[in-house]
Design a protein around this motif. Structure first.
Motif, PDB file in Angstrom:
ATOM      1  N   LEU A  48     -12.568  -2.480  -5.937  1.00  0.00           N
ATOM      2  CA  LEU A  48     -12.652  -1.324  -5.049  1.00  0.00           C
ATOM      3  C   LEU A  48     -11.865  -1.577  -3.772  1.00  0.00           C
ATOM      4  O   LEU A  48     -11.045  -0.745  -3.342  1.00  0.00           O
ATOM      5  CB  LEU A  48     -14.114  -1.012  -4.725  1.00  0.00           C
ATOM      6  CG  LEU A  48     -14.380   0.110  -3.733  1.00  0.00           C
ATOM      7  CD1 LEU A  48     -13.931   1.459  -4.285  1.00  0.00           C
ATOM      8  CD2 LEU A  48     -15.856   0.155  -3.377  1.00  0.00           C
ATOM      9  N   LYS A  49     -12.073  -2.737  -3.190  1.00  0.00           N
ATOM     10  CA  LYS A  49     -11.369  -3.092  -1.947  1.00  0.00           C
ATOM     11  C   LYS A  49      -9.859  -3.171  -2.163  1.00  0.00           C
ATOM     12  O   LYS A  49      -9.076  -2.641  -1.362  1.00  0.00           O
ATOM     13  CB  LYS A  49     -11.902  -4.434  -1.434  1.00  0.00           C
ATOM     14  CG  LYS A  49     -11.234  -4.912  -0.178  1.00  0.00           C
ATOM     15  CD  LYS A  49     -11.769  -6.285   0.238  1.00  0.00           C
ATOM     16  CE  LYS A  49     -10.936  -6.822   1.387  1.00  0.00           C
ATOM     17  NZ  LYS A  49     -11.236  -8.217   1.662  1.00  0.00           N
ATOM     18  N   LEU A  50      -9.435  -3.824  -3.241  1.00  0.00           N
ATOM     19  CA  LEU A  50      -8.002  -3.995  -3.496  1.00  0.00           C
ATOM     20  C   LEU A  50      -7.298  -2.677  -3.796  1.00  0.00           C
ATOM     21  O   LEU A  50      -6.181  -2.447  -3.332  1.00  0.00           O
ATOM     22  CB  LEU A  50      -7.789  -4.982  -4.642  1.00  0.00           C
ATOM     23  CG  LEU A  50      -8.098  -6.433  -4.322  1.00  0.00           C
ATOM     24  CD1 LEU A  50      -8.154  -7.270  -5.596  1.00  0.00           C
ATOM     25  CD2 LEU A  50      -7.073  -6.997  -3.342  1.00  0.00           C
ATOM     26  N   VAL A  51      -7.938  -1.818  -4.581  1.00  0.00           N
ATOM     27  CA  VAL A  51      -7.326  -0.514  -4.876  1.00  0.00           C
ATOM     28  C   VAL A  51      -7.122   0.262  -3.583  1.00  0.00           C
ATOM     29  O   VAL A  51      -6.057   0.838  -3.353  1.00  0.00           O
ATOM     30  CB  VAL A  51      -8.170   0.290  -5.884  1.00  0.00           C
ATOM     31  CG1 VAL A  51      -7.720   1.741  -5.950  1.00  0.00           C
ATOM     32  CG2 VAL A  51      -8.096  -0.344  -7.269  1.00  0.00           C
TER      33      VAL A  51
ATOM     34  N   LYS B 122       0.839  -1.183   0.000  1.00  0.00           N
ATOM     35  CA  LYS B 122       0.000   0.000   0.000  1.00  0.00           C
ATOM     36  C   LYS B 122       0.882   1.243   0.000  1.00  0.00           C
ATOM     37  O   LYS B 122       1.882   1.300   0.701  1.00  0.00           O
ATOM     38  CB  LYS B 122      -0.879  -0.019   1.248  1.00  0.00           C
ATOM     39  CG  LYS B 122      -1.791   1.163   1.360  1.00  0.00           C
ATOM     40  CD  LYS B 122      -2.616   1.037   2.612  1.00  0.00           C
ATOM     41  CE  LYS B 122      -3.440   2.279   2.809  1.00  0.00           C
ATOM     42  NZ  LYS B 122      -4.216   2.206   4.021  1.00  0.00           N
ATOM     43  N   ILE B 123       0.494   2.239  -0.799  1.00  0.00           N
ATOM     44  CA  ILE B 123       1.236   3.495  -0.844  1.00  0.00           C
ATOM     45  C   ILE B 123       0.272   4.658  -0.721  1.00  0.00           C
ATOM     46  O   ILE B 123      -0.892   4.534  -1.041  1.00  0.00           O
ATOM     47  CB  ILE B 123       2.049   3.637  -2.149  1.00  0.00           C
ATOM     48  CG1 ILE B 123       1.134   3.528  -3.361  1.00  0.00           C
ATOM     49  CG2 ILE B 123       3.157   2.609  -2.224  1.00  0.00           C
ATOM     50  CD1 ILE B 123       1.796   3.835  -4.677  1.00  0.00           C
ATOM     51  N   CYS B 124       0.724   5.796  -0.263  1.00  0.00           N
ATOM     52  CA  CYS B 124      -0.084   7.005  -0.303  1.00  0.00           C
ATOM     53  C   CYS B 124       0.745   8.209  -0.704  1.00  0.00           C
ATOM     54  O   CYS B 124       0.225   9.268  -0.894  1.00  0.00           O
ATOM     55  CB  CYS B 124      -0.799   7.270   1.017  1.00  0.00           C
ATOM     56  SG  CYS B 124      -2.184   8.422   0.814  1.00  0.00           S
TER      57      CYS B 124
ATOM     58  N   GLY C   9      -3.832  11.657  -7.908  1.00  0.00           N
ATOM     59  CA  GLY C   9      -3.542  10.242  -7.706  1.00  0.00           C
ATOM     60  C   GLY C   9      -4.589   9.491  -6.910  1.00  0.00           C
ATOM     61  O   GLY C   9      -4.345   8.367  -6.491  1.00  0.00           O
ATOM     62  N   HIS C  10      -5.765  10.072  -6.715  1.00  0.00           N
ATOM     63  CA  HIS C  10      -6.798   9.399  -5.926  1.00  0.00           C
ATOM     64  C   HIS C  10      -7.963   8.910  -6.777  1.00  0.00           C
ATOM     65  O   HIS C  10      -8.064   7.723  -7.054  1.00  0.00           O
ATOM     66  CB  HIS C  10      -7.320  10.321  -4.818  1.00  0.00           C
ATOM     67  CG  HIS C  10      -6.344  10.562  -3.736  1.00  0.00           C
ATOM     68  ND1 HIS C  10      -5.809  11.804  -3.476  1.00  0.00           N
ATOM     69  CD2 HIS C  10      -5.771   9.735  -2.844  1.00  0.00           C
ATOM     70  CE1 HIS C  10      -4.955  11.725  -2.474  1.00  0.00           C
ATOM     71  NE2 HIS C  10      -4.917  10.468  -2.072  1.00  0.00           N
ATOM     72  N   GLY C  11      -8.851   9.815  -7.161  1.00  0.00           N
ATOM     73  CA  GLY C  11     -10.098   9.423  -7.812  1.00  0.00           C
ATOM     74  C   GLY C  11      -9.934   8.799  -9.171  1.00  0.00           C
ATOM     75  O   GLY C  11     -10.316   7.652  -9.402  1.00  0.00           O
TER      76      GLY C  11
ATOM     77  N   CYS D 269      -4.257   3.120  -2.250  1.00  0.00           N
ATOM     78  CA  CYS D 269      -4.522   4.239  -1.343  1.00  0.00           C
ATOM     79  C   CYS D 269      -5.952   4.138  -0.833  1.00  0.00           C
ATOM     80  O   CYS D 269      -6.874   3.944  -1.624  1.00  0.00           O
ATOM     81  CB  CYS D 269      -4.317   5.560  -2.085  1.00  0.00           C
ATOM     82  SG  CYS D 269      -4.713   7.010  -1.092  1.00  0.00           S
ATOM     83  N   ASN D 270      -6.119   4.314   0.469  1.00  0.00           N
ATOM     84  CA  ASN D 270      -7.471   4.213   1.030  1.00  0.00           C
ATOM     85  C   ASN D 270      -8.362   5.392   0.628  1.00  0.00           C
ATOM     86  O   ASN D 270      -9.548   5.378   0.871  1.00  0.00           O
ATOM     87  CB  ASN D 270      -7.439   4.040   2.550  1.00  0.00           C
ATOM     88  CG  ASN D 270      -6.800   5.205   3.266  1.00  0.00           C
ATOM     89  OD1 ASN D 270      -6.528   6.244   2.686  1.00  0.00           O
ATOM     90  ND2 ASN D 270      -6.544   5.035   4.548  1.00  0.00           N
ATOM     91  N   GLN D 271      -7.794   6.413   0.008  1.00  0.00           N
ATOM     92  CA  GLN D 271      -8.572   7.546  -0.490  1.00  0.00           C
ATOM     93  C   GLN D 271      -8.900   7.416  -1.979  1.00  0.00           C
ATOM     94  O   GLN D 271      -9.552   8.280  -2.561  1.00  0.00           O
ATOM     95  CB  GLN D 271      -7.804   8.845  -0.270  1.00  0.00           C
ATOM     96  CG  GLN D 271      -7.550   9.161   1.191  1.00  0.00           C
ATOM     97  CD  GLN D 271      -6.711  10.405   1.338  1.00  0.00           C
ATOM     98  OE1 GLN D 271      -7.005  11.436   0.746  1.00  0.00           O
ATOM     99  NE2 GLN D 271      -5.653  10.317   2.126  1.00  0.00           N
TER     100      GLN D 271
END
Length: 184
Positions: free
Chosen positions: A149-152, A10-12, A126-128, A157-159
């Motif tokens: 949706l869950k995997l992304v 996971k990255i943000c 980098g979100h939506g 990113c959780n956002q």
């Protein structure tokens, strides 16, 4: 052959890092500002989900194919994806793309057939849009919209996939091709 999935950390920071793999093809998510010449490799395909910034402008790589959604729907089959370095979706922030949901499976098939190794999905934040593009590719590769949706959100990113319309778009993509593509 069955789908081969390899999820990555996971990255943000939205630095260009691998999010998932489908066979030999690895998908990256990032922002425009985090791509530089040292990251790009020959044969990369950039899926630019932005409204005006070209990743492949003068400062990055030459020969970009920058076309509107109309081009994507009408001439996808006439373009040799081996020649394309960037596909520009001209996709407004906080919205869904104005292209056929079938586009994602078509582009995935062409990328695999042409031996692409990396697809880099990018937008301003980098979100939506980036998250939705990554999710749409996951659905095209065989995941359900709910799993994508869950995997992304778990591995990118959780956002990511910022709103309900983007999440619903993944279901449209899923409904566009009930039979998932299979690799040769």
């Amino acid at each position: 052959m069955t789908n081969q999935w390899d999820t990555h950390k996971k990255i943000c920071s939205h630095a260009p890092e691998a999010v998932f793999s489908y066979g030999e093809l690895t998908f990256y998510g990032t922002t425009f500002n985090n791509i530089d010449k040292s990251f790009l490799e020959d044969g990369d395909l950039i899926v630019n989900c932005g409204t005006y910034n070209s990743v492949c402008g003068d400062s990055y790589i030459s020969g970009a194919i920058k076309k509107s959604p109309t081009w994507l729907d009408s001439t996808l089959y006439k373009v040799d994806p081996a020649d394309a370095q960037e596909i520009w979706l001209e996709w407004s922030d906080f919205s869904t793309p104005r292209i056929s949901p079938k586009f994602w499976s078509d582009l995935l098939k062409l990328a695999v057939q042409n031996g692409r190794k990396r697809i880099i999905c990018t937008c301003t934040g980098g979100h939506g849009r980036t998250g939705t593009a990554l999710g749409a590719f996951m659905v095209a590769a065989g995941k359900s919209a709910a799993d994508a949706l869950k995997l992304v959100r778990e591995y990118y990113c959780n956002q990511a996939i910022e709103n309900n319309s983007q999440a619903l778009y993944l279901h449209e993509v899923e409904q566009a091709f009930p039979k998932k593509i299979k690799k040769n």
